[in-house]
Design an enzyme around this catalytic site. Structure first.
Site, short mmCIF file in Angstrom:
data_model
loop_
_atom_site.label_atom_id
_atom_site.label_comp_id
_atom_site.label_asym_id
_atom_site.label_seq_id
_atom_site.Cartn_x
_atom_site.Cartn_y
_atom_site.Cartn_z
CD GLU A 17 48.74 42.52 37.92
OE1 GLU A 17 49.29 42.91 38.64
OE2 GLU A 17 48.08 42.94 37.08
CB CYS A 18 43.05 39.54 36.51
SG CYS A 18 41.16 39.46 36.25
N GLY A 19 43.48 37.70 34.30
CA GLY A 19 43.36 36.68 33.22
C GLY A 19 44.58 35.74 33.28
#
Length: 478
Positions: A359-361
């Site tokens: 997720e994301c990072g």
């Protein structure tokens, strides 16, 4: 039938607007109460990952989020009661202004909404730095706006002098809401910020401890702790039983068909001789996670093992799958890139078919490069920092079968980043976003599911069950 647990005394720390001092007051109050020997349960309204880190430091317990949009209003009281098990008191930090909710959806997910769901009194933190008598009109408006919200006290923040305090107290007498605290400006309790808000606790070390101690000292000196505890004890009874990860999994609708292959052994899905092992990224670069995710993975039969992509040169032994959440890899890109041995290990595991949820990072880490520095190269995509903030709740539908969800599964999530990934979606996109605009986003490749979208698995526990089943079926022990 599970009986509801006794209600824990609780209060919600809110404000008329962001920047009023909620985090300072909430964190300081948590630490001050813990310093008096109370077991304090820390909570945060909304999806924010950073404030709960400070809450955890203040209380010694996991900071937990209460987000009525991500998890549904019906889960707020049970999730609260789960986090507050065994505690003497709970402090809930609000988000934005008291009545600010999801855009276009009324009170949904606002601090006021959560306070009503918890039957909890509210303490309003008011930045009084540029007003005197007008504070009475402001507080009166917030007190009277929604009869379902009980504002039980006010804490005046950034008060300039004794005379200023007297003017404020005199003005508030007519409102009928007690002043439960007066705080002066104090530079030592200010916490540094950068492109996504406060710098996380994990990156500040001793400075974070000093800041929390200063917050506790300021709140203890300037607030009526006995009055705040008494207000917390006036909270209404909660009728709902605490959320439980095992019961949640049992009740969850499937988000999967049968596992790809393999048997569910007595010690864990598909491994027979041992539970599946799911490695979860942590350390200074990957601090964004919800406590319930690990609890659900464990309840689904996984052994969860942490690893730090900044420090560990190899993955934990026998890993069957990876969870790489959000955080600030863009801040630590040089160190992540320099750890070539671990990058290669992550790539080998992912390209070998092991389930990976990023997720994301985590998405940035799996890209070919981040700001020109080599990353894991699992995805044929490049990531870079920008000056544009992408922020907001999202309605999403899974477009491709993955280790997390079958195509067609609908989930709610949020985005929060100042980076961009090019291209923004692979040949098999992870999500179709339905709000605020229609677009496709993310990547599904073999066992990899990588996306900017943050989700809260308590809303859809079957996600954790499916992921663990896929880990066991893949048989990808390292």
């Amino acid at each position: 039938m599970v009986n509801p647990s006794p209600s824990v005394p609780r209060l919600v720390v809110a404000a008329p607007a962001s920047g009023s001092g909620k985090t300072t007051v909430a964190t300081g109050l948590m630490a001050a109460l813990a310093g008096r020997g109370l077991a304090v349960s820390p909570h945060k309204v909304g999806p924010d990952y950073i404030d709960p880190g400070y809450h955890a430091l203040a209380t010694g317990r996991a900071g937990r989020n209460l987000d009525a949009y991500l998890c549904g209003p019906e889960r707020i009281a049970p999730l609260f009661a789960h986090g507050a098990r065994g505690c003497d008191i709970a402090v809930v930090e609000g988000v934005m202004g008291l009545y600010d909710g999801v855009s276009g959806q009324g009170e949904l997910a606002s601090t006021a909404h959560v306070a009503k769901l918890l039957r909890a009194p509210v303490v309003l933190v008011v930045d009084a730095s540029s007003q005197s008598r007008s504070v009475a009109a402001l507080v009166h408006g917030f007190v009277s706006w929604d009869p379902g919200v009980r504002v039980g006290g006010v804490i005046l923040n950034k008060v300039a002098s004794d005379r200023h305090e007297t003017l404020l107290r005199d003005a508030l007498e007519a409102v009928g809401v007690p002043v439960l605290g007066v705080l002066r400006r104090a530079a030592q309790v200010e916490t540094p910020s950068r492109h996504l808000g406060l710098v996380p606790v994990a990156e500040r070390g001793a400075a974070a401890l000093d800041a929390v101690a200063a917050m506790a000292a300021q709140v203890a000196a300037g607030c009526d702790l006995e009055g705040l505890v008494a207000l917390a004890r006036s909270a209404g009874a909660l009728p709902d039983a605490p959320w439980d990860p095992r019961r949640a999994l049992d009740a969850a609708a499937p988000v999967a068909g049968p596992a790809a292959s393999g048997d569910a052994g007595p010690t864990g899905p598909g491994r027979g001789d041992r539970p599946v092992r799911v490695a979860v990224a942590g350390g200074r670069a990957f601090t964004f996670t919800y406590a319930e995710h690990t609890e659900l993975l464990t309840a689904a039969g996984a052994e969860v093992v942490p690893f730090d992509p900044l420090r560990d040169e190899r993955l934990p032994d026998g890993v069957d799958g990876l969870v790489i959440g959000g955080g600030f890899p863009e801040v630590h890109a040089a160190e992540l890139s320099a750890n070539e041995q671990l990058r290669k290990a992550v790539a080998a595991l992912a390209l070998g078919g092991a389930p990976v949820a990023a997720e994301c990072g985590g998405l940035l880490y799996l890209c070919r490069e981040l700001d020109g520095l080599p990353m894991c190269g699992v995805l044929d995509a490049s990531a870079r920092m920008t000056g544009r903030l992408t922020l907001g709740y999202r309605d999403a539908v899974a477009l491709t079968d993955s280790a997390l969800a079958a195509a067609g599964t609908r989930l709610r999530g949020h985005e929060f980043h100042r980076t961009v990934v090019e291209p923004g979606a692979g040949p098999a996109p992870a999500w179709g976003m339905r709000t605020p605009e229609r677009r496709v986003e993310g990547f599904v490749r073999d066992g990899v599911h990588a996306s900017y979208l943050h989700t809260h698995w308590a809303a859809e526990p079957g996600v954790a069950r499916r992921f663990v089943e896929r880990c066991g079926a893949a048989g990808a022990g390292a």
